[in-house]
Design a protein around this motif. Structure first.
Motif, PDB file in Angstrom:
ATOM      1  N   ASP A 263      28.990  45.150  48.194  1.00 34.95           N
ATOM      2  CA  ASP A 263      29.408  46.583  47.632  1.00 34.95           C
ATOM      3  C   ASP A 263      28.450  47.184  48.296  1.00 34.95           C
ATOM      4  O   ASP A 263      27.208  47.340  47.866  1.00 34.95           O
ATOM      5  N   GLU A 264      28.704  48.047  49.305  1.00 33.06           N
ATOM      6  CA  GLU A 264      27.945  49.113  50.023  1.00 33.06           C
ATOM      7  C   GLU A 264      27.192  50.196  49.610  1.00 33.06           C
ATOM      8  O   GLU A 264      26.039  50.689  49.553  1.00 33.06           O
ATOM      9  N   ARG A 265      28.049  50.688  48.422  1.00 34.69           N
ATOM     10  CA  ARG A 265      27.726  51.717  47.613  1.00 34.69           C
ATOM     11  C   ARG A 265      26.628  51.360  46.686  1.00 34.69           C
ATOM     12  O   ARG A 265      25.391  52.047  46.519  1.00 34.69           O
ATOM     13  N   LYS A 266      26.825  49.993  46.100  1.00 31.58           N
ATOM     14  CA  LYS A 266      25.482  49.714  45.302  1.00 31.58           C
ATOM     15  C   LYS A 266      24.722  48.714  45.707  1.00 31.58           C
ATOM     16  O   LYS A 266      23.295  48.456  45.319  1.00 31.58           O
ATOM     17  N   GLY A 267      24.560  48.408  47.055  1.00 36.43           N
ATOM     18  CA  GLY A 267      23.671  47.673  47.751  1.00 36.43           C
ATOM     19  C   GLY A 267      23.633  46.329  47.224  1.00 36.43           C
ATOM     20  O   GLY A 267      22.331  45.745  47.337  1.00 36.43           O
ATOM     21  N   ARG A 268      24.624  45.690  46.584  1.00 38.41           N
ATOM     22  CA  ARG A 268      24.493  44.411  46.402  1.00 38.41           C
ATOM     23  C   ARG A 268      25.865  43.752  46.346  1.00 38.41           C
ATOM     24  O   ARG A 268      26.825  44.349  46.599  1.00 38.41           O
ATOM     25  N   LEU A 269      25.917  42.431  46.150  1.00 36.66           N
ATOM     26  CA  LEU A 269      27.274  41.448  46.029  1.00 36.66           C
ATOM     27  C   LEU A 269      27.938  41.915  44.948  1.00 36.66           C
ATOM     28  O   LEU A 269      27.502  42.183  44.084  1.00 36.66           O
ATOM     29  N   ARG A 270      29.450  41.992  45.301  1.00 34.32           N
ATOM     30  CA  ARG A 270      30.334  42.156  44.277  1.00 34.32           C
ATOM     31  C   ARG A 270      30.514  41.306  43.318  1.00 34.32           C
ATOM     32  O   ARG A 270      29.938  40.066  43.620  1.00 34.32           O
ATOM     33  N   SER A 271      30.885  41.594  42.072  1.00 36.74           N
ATOM     34  CA  SER A 271      30.944  40.591  41.052  1.00 36.74           C
ATOM     35  C   SER A 271      31.874  39.662  41.075  1.00 36.74           C
ATOM     36  O   SER A 271      31.860  38.617  40.224  1.00 36.74           O
ATOM     37  N   GLU A 272      32.921  39.999  42.022  1.00 37.63           N
ATOM     38  CA  GLU A 272      34.170  38.988  41.934  1.00 37.63           C
ATOM     39  C   GLU A 272      34.562  38.692  43.353  1.00 37.63           C
ATOM     40  O   GLU A 272      34.368  39.351  44.335  1.00 37.63           O
ATOM     41  N   ILE A 273      35.395  37.383  43.655  1.00 29.08           N
ATOM     42  CA  ILE A 273      36.159  37.378  44.503  1.00 29.08           C
ATOM     43  C   ILE A 273      37.415  37.431  44.169  1.00 29.08           C
ATOM     44  O   ILE A 273      38.023  37.118  43.028  1.00 29.08           O
ATOM     45  N   VAL A 274      38.303  38.472  44.699  1.00 26.05           N
ATOM     46  CA  VAL A 274      39.615  38.914  44.354  1.00 26.05           C
ATOM     47  C   VAL A 274      40.614  38.231  45.137  1.00 26.05           C
ATOM     48  O   VAL A 274      40.562  37.383  46.192  1.00 26.05           O
ATOM     49  N   ALA A 275      41.747  38.525  44.509  1.00 27.47           N
ATOM     50  CA  ALA A 275      42.838  37.660  45.240  1.00 27.47           C
ATOM     51  C   ALA A 275      43.298  37.962  46.536  1.00 27.47           C
ATOM     52  O   ALA A 275      43.899  36.945  47.419  1.00 27.47           O
ATOM     53  N   ASP A 276      42.967  39.216  47.024  1.00 25.55           N
ATOM     54  CA  ASP A 276      43.359  39.697  48.380  1.00 25.55           C
ATOM     55  C   ASP A 276      42.520  38.925  49.442  1.00 25.55           C
ATOM     56  O   ASP A 276      42.737  39.114  50.694  1.00 25.55           O
ATOM     57  N   GLU A 277      41.558  38.432  48.639  1.00 25.02           N
ATOM     58  CA  GLU A 277      40.323  37.761  49.729  1.00 25.02           C
ATOM     59  C   GLU A 277      40.897  36.156  49.597  1.00 25.02           C
ATOM     60  O   GLU A 277      40.426  35.482  50.770  1.00 25.02           O
ATOM     61  N   VAL A 278      41.461  35.704  48.899  1.00 21.08           N
ATOM     62  CA  VAL A 278      42.099  34.227  48.798  1.00 21.08           C
ATOM     63  C   VAL A 278      43.467  34.154  49.425  1.00 21.08           C
ATOM     64  O   VAL A 278      43.658  33.093  50.295  1.00 21.08           O
ATOM     65  N   ARG A 279      44.162  35.139  49.746  1.00 20.70           N
ATOM     66  CA  ARG A 279      45.411  34.950  49.811  1.00 20.70           C
ATOM     67  C   ARG A 279      45.598  34.464  51.346  1.00 20.70           C
ATOM     68  O   ARG A 279      46.412  33.853  51.916  1.00 20.70           O
ATOM     69  N   PRO A 280      44.674  35.288  52.240  1.00 24.87           N
ATOM     70  CA  PRO A 280      45.104  34.823  53.736  1.00 24.87           C
ATOM     71  C   PRO A 280      44.989  33.500  54.001  1.00 24.87           C
ATOM     72  O   PRO A 280      45.065  32.823  55.229  1.00 24.87           O
ATOM     73  N   ILE A 281      44.078  32.475  53.016  1.00 26.32           N
ATOM     74  CA  ILE A 281      43.989  31.221  53.316  1.00 26.32           C
ATOM     75  C   ILE A 281      45.345  30.277  53.661  1.00 26.32           C
ATOM     76  O   ILE A 281      45.467  29.469  54.344  1.00 26.32           O
ATOM     77  N   GLN A 282      46.473  30.851  52.905  1.00 27.22           N
ATOM     78  CA  GLN A 282      47.733  30.425  52.871  1.00 27.22           C
ATOM     79  C   GLN A 282      48.363  30.302  54.683  1.00 27.22           C
ATOM     80  O   GLN A 282      48.595  29.173  55.089  1.00 27.22           O
ATOM     81  N   SER A 283      48.210  31.262  55.145  1.00 28.95           N
ATOM     82  CA  SER A 283      48.482  31.561  56.387  1.00 28.95           C
ATOM     83  C   SER A 283      47.830  30.813  57.489  1.00 28.95           C
ATOM     84  O   SER A 283      48.076  30.326  58.446  1.00 28.95           O
ATOM     85  N   PHE A 284      46.385  30.904  57.153  1.00 25.74           N
ATOM     86  CA  PHE A 284      45.415  30.186  58.055  1.00 25.74           C
ATOM     87  C   PHE A 284      45.747  28.598  58.145  1.00 25.74           C
ATOM     88  O   PHE A 284      45.713  27.876  59.045  1.00 25.74           O
ATOM     89  N   LEU A 285      46.057  28.304  56.886  1.00 31.13           N
ATOM     90  CA  LEU A 285      46.221  26.665  56.610  1.00 31.13           C
ATOM     91  C   LEU A 285      47.653  26.218  57.248  1.00 31.13           C
ATOM     92  O   LEU A 285      47.760  25.049  57.601  1.00 31.13           O
ATOM     93  N   ARG A 286      48.670  27.004  56.999  1.00 32.15           N
ATOM     94  CA  ARG A 286      49.846  26.942  57.594  1.00 32.15           C
ATOM     95  C   ARG A 286      50.245  26.897  59.137  1.00 32.15           C
ATOM     96  O   ARG A 286      50.876  26.190  59.514  1.00 32.15           O
ATOM     97  N   ARG A 287      49.181  27.507  59.621  1.00 34.48           N
ATOM     98  CA  ARG A 287      49.327  27.582  61.278  1.00 34.48           C
ATOM     99  C   ARG A 287      48.751  26.302  61.832  1.00 34.48           C
ATOM    100  O   ARG A 287      47.957  25.687  61.323  1.00 34.48           O
ATOM    101  N   THR A 288      49.214  26.058  63.149  1.00 29.44           N
ATOM    102  CA  THR A 288      48.513  24.951  63.978  1.00 29.44           C
ATOM    103  C   THR A 288      47.305  25.276  64.180  1.00 29.44           C
ATOM    104  O   THR A 288      46.871  26.234  64.405  1.00 29.44           O
TER     105      THR A 288
END
Length: 317
Positions: free
Chosen positions: A89-114
């Motif tokens: 979190d650039e504004r607060k200068g520390r790590l964000r409190s959560e990992i959100v769905a938008d950060e996880v969803r790209p795994i699907q296309s990553f794993l489905r490709r060759t």
């Protein structure tokens, strides 16, 4: 003491400890039936993420750090490796409190490709317990129908915070704190002076990450103040003590960590001798100190005043 800058898990090639976890992974790999999802769990700072990167290097033929694959893993440019964790979190200068769905969803296309290099595709989720429910559910759908030659490594210091259905789809590997011999080797490799190593080993409880954090305590100055407070000297805490602590890098965090560790050990000793009322009083002080740290850091309160408040909490014991 000037603490050496620790290497990131991506840049750490020597692996110390975790022999049982490594053997279980290698046995599974050699069987030809490597599980698709692994949960690496254990205390903070003991090298779980380093172990996950080591597994990734094995699968992606990058164990040799000077090999083409090894260099790409280190540089973060390997096309078949995806790493997810809490962003800054650039504004607060520390790590964000959560990992959100938008950060996880790209795994699907990553794993489905060759796979770009014709082998495995590997995902590391560092701090998996920080996934919010939407992120965890998005990952759960991927684990229900895993593609071939894909491996996910979930790294967590609090596996109980994960969805039970998520944990049930992972093979769990318990990672234990390092032995003193392993700790000594790690700290020497990281560049700590010999005179500092024994002090750090005693306080780090088998965690190189904790040792690196405690290494910010120049010459053990904060540890000395904490020892004096825990021996009954907290009532004499002065604004000068507070200033000397706050001036240090991570000084307030170090004070709270070392005080909390000392209170925790005292509460355990009292409980073991059946002094339950005294143990409860010390445990309550431990909780008050933790709350003071959270509120001070969350709302950016005056750390000097917070140091004196911490002394008051301890002096009441």
């Amino acid at each position: 003491m000037n603490a050496p800058a620790p290497h990131s898990p991506r840049e750490t090639f020597a692996l110390h400890g975790h022999d049982a976890a490594m053997a279980a992974f290698q046995d599974s790999r050699r069987s030809g039936r490597l599980h698709h999802a692994w949960l690496l769990h254990g205390p903070m700072g003991i090298g779980k993420a380093t172990l996950a990167f080591h597994f990734a290097r094995i699968l992606l033929n990058g164990v040799d750090p000077q090999s083409p694959a090894g260099r790409r893993i280190t540089a973060g440019t390997h096309a078949d490796l995806m790493v997810i964790g809490r962003g800054m979190d650039e504004r607060k200068g520390r790590l964000r409190s959560e990992i959100v769905a938008d950060e996880v969803r790209p795994i699907q296309s990553f794993l489905r490709r060759t796979a770009a290099e014709g082998g495995w595709r590997v995902v590391i989720i560092d701090g998996a317990e920080f996934m919010n429910r939407h992120a965890a559910n998005a990952l759960l759908k991927l684990l229900e129908e895993p593609p071939p030659q894909a491996a996910l490594f979930l790294v967590s210091a609090a596996p109980g915070a994960l969805l039970p259905t998520l944990r049930s789809r992972c093979r769990a590997l318990t990672c234990l704190p390092l032995s003193n011999d392993d700790m000594r080797q790690v700290l020497h490799e990281q560049g700590y002076a010999t005179q500092d190593v024994d002090r750090l080993i005693e306080a780090a409880h088998g965690s190189p990450g904790r040792a690196a954090f405690l290494g910010h305590d120049r010459d053990g100055r904060v540890a000395g103040i904490v020892g004096k407070w825990l021996d009954g000297g907290a009532s004499g805490a002065s604004p000068g003590d507070a200033e000397s602590i706050v001036r240090q890098d991570e000084g307030f965090a170090l004070l709270c960590d070392l005080l909390g560790d000392g209170l925790s050990q005292r509460a355990r000793r009292l409980a073991e001798t059946n002094s339950l009322a005294d143990a409860a009083r010390v445990a309550a002080a431990h909780g008050a100190l933790a709350a003071l740290r959270r509120e001070t850091e969350r709302f950016n309160l005056d750390k000097g005043q917070a140091v004196l408040q911490a002394a008051t909490i301890v002096s009441d014991l």
